[in-house]
Design a protein around this motif. Structure first.
Motif, mmCIF file in Angstrom:
data_model
loop_
_atom_site.group_PDB
_atom_site.id
_atom_site.type_symbol
_atom_site.label_atom_id
_atom_site.label_comp_id
_atom_site.label_asym_id
_atom_site.label_seq_id
_atom_site.Cartn_x
_atom_site.Cartn_y
_atom_site.Cartn_z
ATOM 1 N N TYR A 3 0.862 -1.174 0.000
ATOM 2 C CA TYR A 3 0.000 0.000 0.000
ATOM 3 C C TYR A 3 0.897 1.222 0.000
ATOM 4 N N ASP A 49 -8.349 2.992 6.703
ATOM 5 C CA ASP A 49 -8.765 1.744 6.056
ATOM 6 C C ASP A 49 -7.583 0.819 5.735
ATOM 7 N N PRO A 52 -6.900 -2.193 8.699
ATOM 8 C CA PRO A 52 -7.753 -3.379 8.602
ATOM 9 C C PRO A 52 -7.513 -4.182 7.314
ATOM 10 N N SER A 53 -7.103 -3.507 6.252
ATOM 11 C CA SER A 53 -6.808 -4.191 4.993
ATOM 12 C C SER A 53 -5.573 -5.080 5.138
ATOM 13 N N SER A 56 -6.406 -8.055 7.346
ATOM 14 C CA SER A 56 -7.156 -9.046 6.570
ATOM 15 C C SER A 56 -6.211 -9.865 5.684
ATOM 16 N N PHE A 57 -5.298 -9.197 5.000
ATOM 17 C CA PHE A 57 -4.338 -9.881 4.134
ATOM 18 C C PHE A 57 -3.495 -10.879 4.919
ATOM 19 N N ASN A 59 -4.412 -12.387 7.553
ATOM 20 C CA ASN A 59 -5.320 -13.282 8.285
ATOM 21 C C ASN A 59 -5.219 -13.099 9.801
ATOM 22 N N SER A 74 -11.781 -2.682 5.905
ATOM 23 C CA SER A 74 -10.884 -3.321 4.954
ATOM 24 C C SER A 74 -11.264 -2.950 3.518
ATOM 25 N N THR A 76 -10.372 -4.763 1.037
ATOM 26 C CA THR A 76 -10.456 -6.021 0.297
ATOM 27 C C THR A 76 -11.504 -6.907 0.948
ATOM 28 N N ASN A 158 -18.501 -6.478 8.439
ATOM 29 C CA ASN A 158 -17.605 -5.458 8.980
ATOM 30 C C ASN A 158 -18.275 -4.661 10.090
#
Length: 167
Positions: A3, A49, A52-53, A56-57, A59, A74, A76, A158
Motif C-alpha cells: 500500500y 482503512d 484493517p486491509s 485481513s491480508f 489473516n 478493509s 479487500t 464489517n
C-alpha cells in the motif's frame, strides 16, 4: 501486499492539514492488493482503512472488543456497509450507513465510556438489531444520559463506529 499513500490530504487551497475535513481525511492509495471491494473502487477510502486491509491480508483475527474500536474498513473482501453517521436530537440518535450488501442484520451497540483510550475496556450494550438493508436505526438515549456516546454498527462482514457529543 503493498500500500502506497500519503499521510493526509490538504484543504482546497493546497495548504494546511491535520483537520478532520473530508479533503484532509481523504488520501490517494495505490496498491497491488487483490479482491478490492466497493469501498476502494467507488468510495473515498481513508488512511484508517489501510490497517484493517493489512490485517485481513495477513489473516489476523482482531478480537471483537478491539474491532469495535477500529475506525477503518478493509479495502479487500466482503463488506456490508460503509460511511456511518450518527446525529443526536432530543434524546434520539439517528444512526445511518451506506448499504453495500443487503443480507443479514446490523447490531447497534452503544457505550458512554472511553476507557479504551487509557488501555481499559468499554462496556457496550446491545441496543437494537435491524436489517442491514434498512440503512438506519434510531436509538433512544433518554435513559442513558451522557455527554457523549460511542456507537458501533456490527454487520455480517464489517464493523462501523461513530461518536456523538452532546452540544
Amino acid at each position: 501486499v503493498i500500500y502506497i499513500t500519503t499521510d493526509h490530504g490538504r484543504e482546497e487551497n493546497g495548504y494546511h492539514h491535520g483537520g478532520q475535513g473530508l479533503r484532509e481525511r481523504t488520501i490517494w492509495i495505490s496498491t497491488n492488493a487483490k479482491n478490492l471491494n466497493e469501498r476502494f473502487k467507488k468510495q473515498e477510502p481513508g488512511i484508517v482503512d489501510i490497517m484493517p486491509s493489512i490485517a485481513s491480508f495477513l489473516n489476523i483475527k482482531i478480537p471483537k472488543e478491539k474491532l469495535m474500536e477500529v475506525d477503518g474498513i478493509s479495502l479487500t473482501g466482503k463488506i456490508s456497509a460503509t460511511d456511518a453517521s450518527a446525529q443526536l436530537n432530543n434524546n434520539q440518535i439517528l444512526v445511518k450507513w451506506n448499504v453495500i450488501d443487503k443480507k443479514g442484520n446490523a447490531k447497534i451497540w452503544l457505550s458512554t465510556t472511553n476507557h479504551f483510550k487509557t488501555g481499559g475496556k468499554d462496556e457496550y450494550k446491545l441496543i437494537t438489531e435491524v436489517p442491514v438493508a434498512k440503512g438506519q436505526a434510531t436509538i433512544d438515549v433518554s435513559q442513558m444520559p451522557s455527554d457523549f456516546y460511542k456507537i458501533v454498527i456490527e454487520t455480517p462482514h464489517n464493523f462501523l463506529n461513530r461518536w456523538v457529543f452532546k452540544k
